[in-house]
Design a protein around this motif. Structure first.
Motif, PDB file in Angstrom:
ATOM      1  N   ARG A  60      -9.679  -3.402  -0.994  1.00  0.00           N
ATOM      2  CA  ARG A  60     -10.744  -2.423  -0.444  1.00  0.00           C
ATOM      3  C   ARG A  60     -10.584  -1.605   0.732  1.00  0.00           C
ATOM      4  O   ARG A  60     -11.051  -0.475   0.966  1.00  0.00           O
ATOM      5  CB  ARG A  60     -11.844  -3.393  -0.176  1.00  0.00           C
ATOM      6  CG  ARG A  60     -12.435  -4.055  -1.432  1.00  0.00           C
ATOM      7  CD  ARG A  60     -13.775  -4.795  -1.370  1.00  0.00           C
ATOM      8  NE  ARG A  60     -14.533  -5.328  -2.486  1.00  0.00           N
ATOM      9  CZ  ARG A  60     -13.891  -6.208  -3.470  1.00  0.00           C
ATOM     10  NH1 ARG A  60     -12.640  -6.691  -2.958  1.00  0.00           N
ATOM     11  NH2 ARG A  60     -14.604  -6.443  -4.463  1.00  0.00           N
ATOM     12  N   THR A  61      -9.767  -2.070   1.558  1.00  0.00           N
ATOM     13  CA  THR A  61      -9.420  -1.202   2.596  1.00  0.00           C
ATOM     14  C   THR A  61      -8.394  -0.257   2.525  1.00  0.00           C
ATOM     15  O   THR A  61      -7.996   0.783   3.228  1.00  0.00           O
ATOM     16  CB  THR A  61      -9.019  -2.193   4.090  1.00  0.00           C
ATOM     17  OG1 THR A  61      -7.881  -2.833   3.513  1.00  0.00           O
ATOM     18  CG2 THR A  61     -10.259  -3.084   4.531  1.00  0.00           C
ATOM     19  N   LEU A  62      -7.702  -0.454   1.314  1.00  0.00           N
ATOM     20  CA  LEU A  62      -6.405   0.479   1.060  1.00  0.00           C
ATOM     21  C   LEU A  62      -6.579   1.916   0.936  1.00  0.00           C
ATOM     22  O   LEU A  62      -6.232   2.738   1.290  1.00  0.00           O
ATOM     23  CB  LEU A  62      -5.599  -0.186  -0.008  1.00  0.00           C
ATOM     24  CG  LEU A  62      -4.305   0.398  -0.425  1.00  0.00           C
ATOM     25  CD1 LEU A  62      -3.356   0.451   0.994  1.00  0.00           C
ATOM     26  CD2 LEU A  62      -3.652   0.131  -1.503  1.00  0.00           C
ATOM     27  N   ALA A  63      -8.247   1.917   0.127  1.00  0.00           N
ATOM     28  CA  ALA A  63      -8.623   3.388   0.022  1.00  0.00           C
ATOM     29  C   ALA A  63      -9.019   4.073   1.186  1.00  0.00           C
ATOM     30  O   ALA A  63      -8.713   5.323   1.261  1.00  0.00           O
ATOM     31  CB  ALA A  63      -9.825   3.162  -0.850  1.00  0.00           C
ATOM     32  N   THR A  64      -9.322   3.548   2.246  1.00  0.00           N
ATOM     33  CA  THR A  64      -9.598   4.198   3.508  1.00  0.00           C
ATOM     34  C   THR A  64      -8.492   3.886   4.478  1.00  0.00           C
ATOM     35  O   THR A  64      -8.667   5.220   5.342  1.00  0.00           O
ATOM     36  CB  THR A  64     -11.094   3.317   4.231  1.00  0.00           C
ATOM     37  OG1 THR A  64     -10.617   2.091   4.270  1.00  0.00           O
ATOM     38  CG2 THR A  64     -12.141   3.598   3.185  1.00  0.00           C
ATOM     39  N   SER A  65      -8.062   3.111   4.779  1.00  0.00           N
ATOM     40  CA  SER A  65      -6.935   3.105   5.667  1.00  0.00           C
ATOM     41  C   SER A  65      -5.708   2.021   5.322  1.00  0.00           C
ATOM     42  O   SER A  65      -6.034   0.946   5.014  1.00  0.00           O
ATOM     43  CB  SER A  65      -7.621   2.311   7.025  1.00  0.00           C
ATOM     44  OG  SER A  65      -6.887   2.032   7.973  1.00  0.00           O
ATOM     45  N   ARG A  66      -4.662   2.877   5.205  1.00  0.00           N
ATOM     46  CA  ARG A  66      -3.422   2.260   4.701  1.00  0.00           C
ATOM     47  C   ARG A  66      -2.812   1.182   5.754  1.00  0.00           C
ATOM     48  O   ARG A  66      -2.550   0.368   5.731  1.00  0.00           O
ATOM     49  CB  ARG A  66      -2.350   3.304   4.434  1.00  0.00           C
ATOM     50  CG  ARG A  66      -1.236   2.681   3.705  1.00  0.00           C
ATOM     51  CD  ARG A  66      -0.285   3.677   3.265  1.00  0.00           C
ATOM     52  NE  ARG A  66       0.914   3.185   2.557  1.00  0.00           N
ATOM     53  CZ  ARG A  66       1.145   2.715   1.715  1.00  0.00           C
ATOM     54  NH1 ARG A  66       0.080   2.664   0.644  1.00  0.00           N
ATOM     55  NH2 ARG A  66       2.188   2.327   1.009  1.00  0.00           N
TER      56      ARG A  66
END
Length: 133
Positions: A33-39
């Motif tokens: 879920r966080t990969l889409a916004t912040s790698r």
């Protein structure tokens, strides 16, 4: 083995299972879920989930052994590294990714694979519809 020792071992295994489940849940649910916004945040969460699992194994080792706490912690850490080594050996032998190991930094690959095996396990479980990715 006395009843008290059995109780300690069961408590230690319970801690290991609980912390492993929480770490795998972080890896399976929060990382994608966080990969889409912040790698960068996703990478930190993957490392944090592996640290959570390792901490659970260390605390479980402490809880399951009588005597010196550092020996229990060492047993838990060694168990975590043995599990990671088994995961790495299995992934190299099965080689599902068909990696050309001639072009890979083997030391870095083994180090990351042994230390971050909970994240790799979650990723692999996703192939069978059991992960969160």
């Amino acid at each position: 083995m006395t009843a008290g020792e059995r109780k300690r071992v069961v408590r230690g295994l319970g801690v290991i299972v609980l912390e492993t489940e929480v770490g795998l849940a972080v890896s399976a649910v929060l990382v994608p879920r966080t990969l889409a916004t912040s790698r960068g945040l996703a990478n930190l969460l993957a490392v944090a989930s592996a640290l959570l699992v390792a901490a659970g194994w260390i605390v479980g080792g402490v809880a399951s052994r009588r005597g010196a706490r550092w020996r229990g912690a060492l047993v838990g850490l060694i168990a975590y590294l043995v599990a990671g080594s088994a995961w790495t050996a299995g992934s190299i032998l099965l080689d599902p990714w068909q990696v050309d190991y001639g072009r890979v930094d083997i030391v870095r690959f083994v180090l990351y694979s042994v230390l971050l095996w909970p994240f790799a396990l979650t990723y692999t479980l996703d192939w069978f519809g059991l992960g969160g990715f």
